[in-house]
Design a protein around this motif. Sequence first.
Motif, mmCIF file in Angstrom:
data_model
loop_
_atom_site.group_PDB
_atom_site.id
_atom_site.type_symbol
_atom_site.label_atom_id
_atom_site.label_comp_id
_atom_site.label_asym_id
_atom_site.label_seq_id
_atom_site.Cartn_x
_atom_site.Cartn_y
_atom_site.Cartn_z
ATOM 1 N N ASN A 152 0.806 -1.226 0.000
ATOM 2 C CA ASN A 152 0.000 0.000 0.000
ATOM 3 C C ASN A 152 0.838 1.275 0.000
ATOM 4 O O ASN A 152 0.281 2.369 0.032
ATOM 5 N N LYS A 153 2.160 1.146 -0.017
ATOM 6 C CA LYS A 153 3.033 2.321 0.114
ATOM 7 C C LYS A 153 2.788 3.345 -0.985
ATOM 8 O O LYS A 153 2.747 4.548 -0.722
ATOM 9 N N GLN A 154 2.650 2.882 -2.209
ATOM 10 C CA GLN A 154 2.490 3.827 -3.321
ATOM 11 C C GLN A 154 1.204 4.636 -3.181
ATOM 12 O O GLN A 154 1.205 5.852 -3.369
ATOM 13 N N GLU A 155 0.115 3.963 -2.843
ATOM 14 C CA GLU A 155 -1.156 4.664 -2.675
ATOM 15 C C GLU A 155 -1.075 5.695 -1.561
ATOM 16 O O GLU A 155 -1.531 6.835 -1.721
ATOM 17 N N PHE A 156 -0.472 5.323 -0.441
ATOM 18 C CA PHE A 156 -0.443 6.241 0.698
ATOM 19 C C PHE A 156 0.630 7.311 0.538
ATOM 20 O O PHE A 156 0.532 8.377 1.155
ATOM 21 N N ALA A 157 1.617 7.068 -0.320
ATOM 22 C CA ALA A 157 2.559 8.122 -0.683
ATOM 23 C C ALA A 157 1.840 9.211 -1.471
ATOM 24 O O ALA A 157 2.148 10.407 -1.344
ATOM 25 N N TYR A 158 0.868 8.794 -2.275
ATOM 26 C CA TYR A 158 0.028 9.740 -3.032
ATOM 27 C C TYR A 158 -0.757 10.627 -2.071
ATOM 28 O O TYR A 158 -0.796 11.857 -2.232
ATOM 29 N N TYR A 159 -1.371 10.032 -1.053
ATOM 30 C CA TYR A 159 -2.129 10.816 -0.081
ATOM 31 C C TYR A 159 -1.212 11.767 0.687
ATOM 32 O O TYR A 159 -1.571 12.922 0.957
ATOM 33 N N LEU A 160 -0.023 11.288 1.033
ATOM 34 C CA LEU A 160 0.941 12.125 1.750
ATOM 35 C C LEU A 160 1.397 13.286 0.875
ATOM 36 O O LEU A 160 1.528 14.425 1.352
ATOM 37 N N ASP A 161 1.613 13.015 -0.395
ATOM 38 C CA ASP A 161 2.042 14.069 -1.321
ATOM 39 C C ASP A 161 0.993 15.176 -1.396
ATOM 40 O O ASP A 161 1.330 16.369 -1.378
ATOM 41 N N TYR A 162 -0.274 14.803 -1.440
ATOM 42 C CA TYR A 162 -1.321 15.815 -1.497
ATOM 43 C C TYR A 162 -1.444 16.578 -0.183
ATOM 44 O O TYR A 162 -1.790 17.770 -0.183
ATOM 45 N N ALA A 163 -1.159 15.932 0.919
ATOM 46 C CA ALA A 163 -1.137 16.652 2.195
ATOM 47 C C ALA A 163 -0.057 17.726 2.168
ATOM 48 O O ALA A 163 -0.278 18.864 2.605
ATOM 49 N N HIS A 164 1.115 17.385 1.628
ATOM 50 C CA HIS A 164 2.195 18.371 1.500
ATOM 51 C C HIS A 164 1.782 19.513 0.569
ATOM 52 O O HIS A 164 2.067 20.690 0.851
ATOM 53 N N LYS A 165 1.116 19.196 -0.527
ATOM 54 C CA LYS A 165 0.710 20.232 -1.477
ATOM 55 C C LYS A 165 -0.279 21.204 -0.853
ATOM 56 O O LYS A 165 -0.171 22.428 -1.059
ATOM 57 N N HIS A 166 -1.209 20.681 -0.081
ATOM 58 C CA HIS A 166 -2.168 21.566 0.597
ATOM 59 C C HIS A 166 -1.459 22.441 1.631
ATOM 60 O O HIS A 166 -1.748 23.634 1.757
ATOM 61 N N PHE A 167 -0.544 21.823 2.378
ATOM 62 C CA PHE A 167 0.231 22.577 3.360
ATOM 63 C C PHE A 167 0.975 23.736 2.702
ATOM 64 O O PHE A 167 0.982 24.869 3.208
ATOM 65 N N GLU A 168 1.622 23.449 1.571
ATOM 66 C CA GLU A 168 2.428 24.471 0.900
ATOM 67 C C GLU A 168 1.576 25.637 0.409
ATOM 68 O O GLU A 168 2.018 26.791 0.445
ATOM 69 N N ILE A 169 0.347 25.356 -0.023
ATOM 70 C CA ILE A 169 -0.535 26.434 -0.470
ATOM 71 C C ILE A 169 -0.926 27.334 0.694
ATOM 72 O O ILE A 169 -0.904 28.568 0.584
ATOM 73 N N ILE A 170 -1.284 26.736 1.818
ATOM 74 C CA ILE A 170 -1.663 27.539 2.989
ATOM 75 C C ILE A 170 -0.455 28.283 3.542
ATOM 76 O O ILE A 170 -0.571 29.447 3.963
ATOM 77 N N GLU A 171 0.704 27.661 3.523
ATOM 78 C CA GLU A 171 1.921 28.343 3.976
ATOM 79 C C GLU A 171 2.206 29.556 3.094
ATOM 80 O O GLU A 171 2.651 30.603 3.585
#
Length: 202
Positions: A152-171
């Motif tokens: 499941n690493k690849q799928e959850f890496a995708y979710y983690l990547d989007y969490a980072h992208k949202h963080f970067e926009i708010i930052e």
Amino acid sequence: MTSATLVHEIINFWFAGLDEHGQLPQSQKAKWWQKDNAFDQSIKTQFASAVEKAAAGEFDSWQATAEGSLALLILLDQFTRNIYRNDPKAFASDPKARAICHHLLEQGQDKALHPVQRVFTYLPLEHSESLDDQHHCVELFNALHDEVGEQNKQEFAYYLDYAHKHFEIIERFGRFPHRNQVLGRESTADELAYLSEPGARF
């Protein structure tokens, strides 16, 4: 319909085909992230009344269980975005969803759910325009990624990547520029430049 029946109906609809190992058909997961008018209409037909009742606090008692909290978050943080697409009401229940999310985390209810279900208990933080919530969200998705098996690493890496992208926009902006038009907010020049970039609108 009893509350327990409705909770199971919501969860079974959103996670249709979930097996005992927590695996879902790819066709079901694809429905979550793609705009599909027929899927939106299906949600509206089946659950619009439940969304309104949840927003009004009529189902607050569901927070006593992990499954109940999950069902509430699907109603208030996911179904709202399908039913009220391109309408300010899509975001109107976000504060309530975040409160439920924080309560769920304080109680450790997320640990009782399958990893793919836990994704949707963390998304209210990812949808938040608070940098503190975004920090917390990245931490949660990072820990979840570390927990899942190799398959499941690849799928959850995708979710983690989007969490980072949202963080970067708010930052960067302190808010999500792609919501500005729907919410009647005036975009800055920097936000307009960002919105013109490919992939800027989730």
